[in-house]
Design an enzyme around this catalytic site. Structure first.
Site, PDB file in Angstrom:
ATOM      1  N   ALA A  31       0.863  -1.193   0.000  1.00  0.00           N
ATOM      2  CA  ALA A  31       0.000   0.000   0.000  1.00  0.00           C
ATOM      3  C   ALA A  31       0.901   1.245   0.000  1.00  0.00           C
ATOM      4  CB  ALA A  31      -0.961  -0.011   1.182  1.00  0.00           C
ATOM      5  N   LEU A  32       1.812   1.245  -0.941  1.00  0.00           N
ATOM      6  CA  LEU A  32       2.876   2.258  -0.935  1.00  0.00           C
ATOM      7  C   LEU A  32       2.346   3.649  -1.284  1.00  0.00           C
ATOM      8  CD1 LEU A  32       5.834   0.319  -2.599  1.00  0.00           C
ATOM      9  CD2 LEU A  32       5.024   0.267  -0.232  1.00  0.00           C
ATOM     10  N   HIS A  33       3.002   4.645  -0.694  1.00  0.00           N
ATOM     11  CA  HIS A  33       2.672   6.048  -0.940  1.00  0.00           C
ATOM     12  C   HIS A  33       3.987   6.814  -1.010  1.00  0.00           C
ATOM     13  CE1 HIS A  33       3.603   6.333   3.280  1.00  0.00           C
ATOM     14  NE2 HIS A  33       2.642   5.470   3.579  1.00  0.00           N
ATOM     15  N   HIS A  36       6.859   5.939   1.383  1.00  0.00           N
ATOM     16  CA  HIS A  36       7.689   4.780   1.029  1.00  0.00           C
ATOM     17  C   HIS A  36       8.644   5.134  -0.126  1.00  0.00           C
ATOM     18  CE1 HIS A  36       4.010   2.646   2.635  1.00  0.00           C
ATOM     19  NE2 HIS A  36       4.954   2.036   3.320  1.00  0.00           N
ATOM     20  N   GLU A 147      10.577   7.984  10.035  1.00  0.00           N
ATOM     21  CA  GLU A 147      10.501   8.544  11.398  1.00  0.00           C
ATOM     22  C   GLU A 147       9.062   8.669  11.883  1.00  0.00           C
ATOM     23  OE1 GLU A 147      12.715  12.179  11.107  1.00  0.00           O
ATOM     24  OE2 GLU A 147      14.637  11.130  11.262  1.00  0.00           O
ATOM     25  N   ASP A 149       7.035   6.292  12.254  1.00  0.00           N
ATOM     26  CA  ASP A 149       6.931   5.201  13.231  1.00  0.00           C
ATOM     27  C   ASP A 149       8.126   5.305  14.176  1.00  0.00           C
ATOM     28  OD1 ASP A 149       4.545   3.873  12.215  1.00  0.00           O
ATOM     29  OD2 ASP A 149       5.755   3.527  10.439  1.00  0.00           O
ATOM     30  N   GLN A 152       8.942   2.411  16.543  1.00  0.00           N
ATOM     31  CA  GLN A 152       9.452   1.271  15.757  1.00  0.00           C
ATOM     32  C   GLN A 152      10.911   1.516  15.362  1.00  0.00           C
ATOM     33  OE1 GLN A 152       7.301  -0.918  12.492  1.00  0.00           O
ATOM     34  NE2 GLN A 152       8.440   0.451  11.174  1.00  0.00           N
ATOM     35  N   SER A 182       0.505   7.681   5.470  1.00  0.00           N
ATOM     36  CA  SER A 182       0.388   6.347   6.047  1.00  0.00           C
ATOM     37  C   SER A 182      -0.511   5.536   5.127  1.00  0.00           C
ATOM     38  CB  SER A 182      -0.276   6.476   7.432  1.00  0.00           C
ATOM     39  OG  SER A 182      -0.823   5.237   7.819  1.00  0.00           O
ATOM     40  N   ARG A 184      -2.669   3.637   6.026  1.00  0.00           N
ATOM     41  CA  ARG A 184      -4.014   3.641   6.615  1.00  0.00           C
ATOM     42  C   ARG A 184      -4.828   4.867   6.201  1.00  0.00           C
ATOM     43  NH1 ARG A 184      -1.234   0.770  10.674  1.00  0.00           N
ATOM     44  NH2 ARG A 184      -2.322  -1.168  11.184  1.00  0.00           N
TER      45      ARG A 184
END
Ligand code: PAF
Length: 277
Positions: A31-33, A36, A147, A149, A152, A182, A184
């Site tokens: 689900a790249l944007h 990414h 950054e 996340d 993470q 994101s 999402r």
């Protein structure tokens, strides 16, 4: 761009093409944007041979519906990766990644018990497990993480201390209204999407004003600003030392980050800002 589905094919391709190169790795769940894509761009600048993975890792989802609804846009993903100069893409199934029953559990020194760790129990066990497995399969020299996340990234830097991989954190990429990119975001209903700029706006306000009020008042003010419209529910606002992720309750001359998790309807969004850099 070469696309492979198994670690055996991946390793064969790596042996052929990248024996003497610096391998840059961008692990993703698809689900790249543009966020990414910027990781791939950083990898292209900092490494010779770029490997990306697309794998929706089931072990890091603590909610079965979240896993089921996670967006999957493989054709677009491959287009983006190719356009940005990725050389090799690994799209494994669960068995290929989890063939080895070894446990990759490590003690994370408390980095995993706060914020996301508190509200998504087991999430970081899954992240650490899959990232360790992917590193073991790809054997990258450098790996690139966003950054956005923040927690993470801290955890992956921590586990990589004992590995031969350099972890490079890349700045959060934002939509024109400031919303952190994101995967999402594509699940957001329009009425939430329109108002979601308020999250970053509140963080910017915090960066400008944080020394003027107490830590607690700052947290309350951020929550008020985000929830004012009546649309969003704040799960946490936390102010933490950037290196240890320990919460602070008074201002310190240390690097600190302000981190938030917000529900926009059923979609959970996270964001953060560095305060005193
Ligand atoms: O950030 C992500 O997309 C995932 O957590 C990662 C690092 C690819 C592991 O599945």
């Amino acid at each position: 761009m070469i696309v492979v589905k198994t670690r055996a094919e991946l390793q064969e391709r790596l042996n052929e093409a990248a024996a003497k190169s610096v391998i840059g790795f961008v692990p993703t769940m698809g689900a790249l944007h543009s966020g990414h894509c910027s990781l791939i761009d950083f990898a292209v600048e900092n490494a010779d041979y770029i490997v990306a993975s697309i794998f929706v890792n089931p072990t890091q989802f603590n909610d079965a519906n979240d896993l089921k609804n996670y967006p999957r846009t493989i054709e677009n993903d491959l287009k983006y990766l190719e356009q940005h100069g990725c050389d090799l893409v690994y799209i494994p199934d669960v068995e290929d990644v989890y063939h080895d029953k070894r446990s990759f559990f490590v003690d994370l020194n408390g980095l995993d018990t706060v914020m996301e760790g508190e509200f998504r129990p087991g999430h970081f066990d899954g992240v650490v497990d899959v990232v360790s497995r992917l590193f073991d399969i790809v054997k990258p020299d450098k790996a690139f993480f966003g950054e956005k996340d923040f927690q993470q990234l801290s955890i992956i830097k921590y586990i990589a201390e004992s590995l031969d991989v350099e972890i490079i954190g890349c700045p959060t990429v934002r939509e024109s209204d400031g919303l952190a990119m994101s995967s999402r975001n594509m699940l957001l209903e329009e009425n939430y999407r329109k108002q979601a700029f308020v999250i970053y706006k509140s963080l910017i306000w915090a960066k400008k004003n944080y020394r003027k009020i107490t830590v607690n008042d700052l947290k309350k003010e951020i929550e008020n600003r985000i929830t004012k419209s009546g649309k969003f529910i704040v799960e946490y606002v936390n102010i933490v030392e950037s290196d240890t992720l320990v919460s602070i309750d008074e201002w310190k001359d240390k690097n600190i980050n302000c981190c938030v998790a917000v529900y926009a309807g059923k979609v959970r969004l996270i964001d953060n800002i560095k305060l005193n850099y």
